[in-house]
Design an enzyme around this catalytic site. Structure first.
Site, PDB file in Angstrom:
ATOM      1  N   ASP A 117      -6.087   5.327   0.915  1.00  0.00           N
ATOM      2  CA  ASP A 117      -6.043   3.928   0.530  1.00  0.00           C
ATOM      3  C   ASP A 117      -7.415   3.291   0.819  1.00  0.00           C
ATOM      4  OD1 ASP A 117      -3.968   1.663   0.035  1.00  0.00           O
ATOM      5  OD2 ASP A 117      -5.240   0.944   1.657  1.00  0.00           O
ATOM      6  N   HIS A 155       0.839  -1.204   0.000  1.00  0.00           N
ATOM      7  CA  HIS A 155       0.000   0.000   0.000  1.00  0.00           C
ATOM      8  C   HIS A 155       0.871   1.251   0.000  1.00  0.00           C
ATOM      9  CE1 HIS A 155      -3.630  -2.351   0.904  1.00  0.00           C
ATOM     10  NE2 HIS A 155      -2.813  -3.106   1.613  1.00  0.00           N
TER      11      HIS A 155
END
Ligand code: UDP
Length: 482
Positions: free
Chosen positions: A119, A23
């Site tokens: 995210d 991520h």
């Protein structure tokens, strides 16, 4: 934090990844791209609870561009909320939820923000940003195909009573290639577990975004791209504007550690395209039995290799997700007896972390045995490298099937039913196929075509460059210079 006066004149955007290298890496690349190519000042909000050694090193690198400021969020104490049994996504989501408690005050301190880019697992930010009138975009880090699946999942959840894995046929994701039940991600294989609830919670909030960025480009996933942008199902949700802006991959220029430098020096001595790189992402860990088969398979293939060999565990295929880069175990203790001696000169074993981008870019590298995490997938394709697909967790089985059956850049070894492992003979077969077979050449040519198309998409005037430019132009138009 001291910000140069010239920076305060620029539009200011904050970027918020959830923890884990898969991520942090793509969101950091987006942040760099905004600073370097779009003249935007970026504050990168780093969740520090359980940050791995590799994550710390990456975010405190002296090579980050001026105009990109990493802000460490205060560490949250999650010790009473998780235990050894807590599965990786639940742990990650609890970590994020606790770490985001001070988010409102952090954002207010940053002053005027044009946008926050989050995210997938940081959707708590939507409400906070709504209160503060900050447009919030999601950077969905996996594939477009997985975005389509994720947007469809809340509907499937409402319409289906049984476990998704017990459905009699593949999941008919609107406008996309059906997903076989055996390829479904672990998080939705048992609807009663917390991981499934967390996953559903976050994907059901995707429509709250002002826009969704994707780390992909049209030539790689034309069918899914058409679906999420034009199919009536997604339009009716309604799906926010989708912007394919990839492939954004790590751009390392030089080795960071002594071990990285050794790895590259070893590659320098090998013939062109002769080395298979074996690495299973940041979390990937094999069982003891599987690591033994893999080592034997590599040895029997007689191909050159670099093996990132983490200490095996029978507990979880994503065991090192939160602590990668910190392991200093001696691989001799868990590789087959005599393996290191017998493969001396043929192979190089690295205990925990290798400079993957530099290895894939090196002319001696000819193949990649990968867990098919989306970043690794993009990194392999954009370097024209064919793959042995070895999916382990998350959405990797879906990625692997796509790479083998649709994109044509990978081969997947068969798992031996009774034993539940890929046996050494099968590993030998697929490694030889990729490294020296005609099939490998066909896959290499296909990866080479995609490499060219990726460069085109990212260059000035290319589809990904223009997609991101359209959004940054909106941000700039709304920015009031002070
Ligand atoms: N990576 C690396 N060295 C390693 C293993 C991984 O540099 O030894 C990097 C890799 O280049 C990629 C990221 O870590 O950028 C892993 O992301 P991916 O999405 O492939 O998998 P995840 O770790 O999320 O499962």
């Amino acid at each position: 934090m001291v910000v140069a006066e010239s920076e305060t004149m620029k539009p200011h955007v904050a970027v918020l990844p959830s923890p884990g290298m898969g991520h942090v890496i793509p969101l950091l690349e987006l942040a760099k791209c905004l600073v370097i190519h779009h003249d935007i000042h970026v504050s990168f909000l780093n969740i520090t609870t359980e940050a791995s050694a590799a994550q710390k090193q990456l975010l405190h690198s002296p090579t980050l561009p001026q105009g990109l400021h990493v802000i460490d969020l205060p560490p949250a104490d999650i010790s009473t909320l998780v235990n050894e049994e807590t599965l990786v996504l639940t742990r990650l989501c609890i970590n994020v939820e606790e770490s985001l408690k001070p988010l409102k005050s952090v954002l207010m301190e940053l002053g005027k923000l044009q946008a926050l880019v989050i995210d997938l697992f940081c959707t708590q930010a939507f409400e906070i940003c709504n209160d503060l009138s900050i447009p919030t975009y999601t950077f969905f880090t996996p594939s477009t195909a997985f975005l389509a699946f994720s947007l469809y999942l809340p509907t499937l959840d409402r319409e289906v009573e049984c476990e998704f894995v017990d459905l009699p046929a593949p999941v008919q994701v609107p406008g996309c290639t059906p997903v076989r039940t055996e390829d479904l991600l672990d998080q939705v294989r048992n609807r009663k577990i917390d991981e499934c609830k967390w996953f559903l919670l976050h994907v059901s909030r995707l429509p709250m975004a002002a826009g969704i960025f994707l780390n992909s480009w049209e030539d790689l996933e034309p069918v899914s791209h058409k679906a999420v942008t034009a199919h009536p199902f997604y339009q009716n949700i309604p799906t926010p504007p989708v912007h394919q802006i990839g492939p954004l991959i790590k751009q390392d220029e030089a080795p960071e550690t002594e071990s990285d430098a050794e790895c590259l020096a070893w590659l320098d001595k090998q013939p062109s395209k002769s080395v298979l790189f074996v690495a299973l992402g940041s979390g990937g860990t094999l069982t003891g039995a599987q690591l033994t088969e893999l080592a034997w398979g590599l040895e029997m293939s007689r191909q050159k290799f670099i093996l990132v060999a983490r200490k095996p565990t029978d507990a979880s295929a994503s065991a090192t997700f939160f602590n990668v880069g910190g392991d200093v175990s001696d691989p001799k203790a868990y590789l087959p007896e005599g393996f290191l001696e017998r493969t001396k000169g043929v192979g190089l074993v690295v205990p925990s972390w290798a400079p993957q981008i530099l290895v894939l870019r090196h002319p001696s590298t000819g193949g990649f045995l990968s867990h098919c995490g989306w970043n690794s997938t993009l990194e392999s394709i954009t370097h024209g490298i064919p793959m042995v697909a070895w999916p382990l967790y998350a959405e990797q089985r879906m990625n692997a099937t796509m790479l083998v059956e649709e994109v044509g850049v990978a081969v997947k070894p068969a798992v031996e039913g009774g034993k539940g492992v890929v046996v050494r003979e099968e590993i030998e077969r697929v490694v030889r196929m990729v490294m020296e077979g005609e099939e490998g050449n066909v896959m290499r040519r296909r990866a080479g075509e995609l490499k060219v198309s990726a460069v085109k998409a990212l260059n000035f005037g290319g589809s990904s460059y223009e997609s991101l430019s359209r959004v940054t132009k909106e941000w700039k138009a709304e920015h009031i210079y002070i």
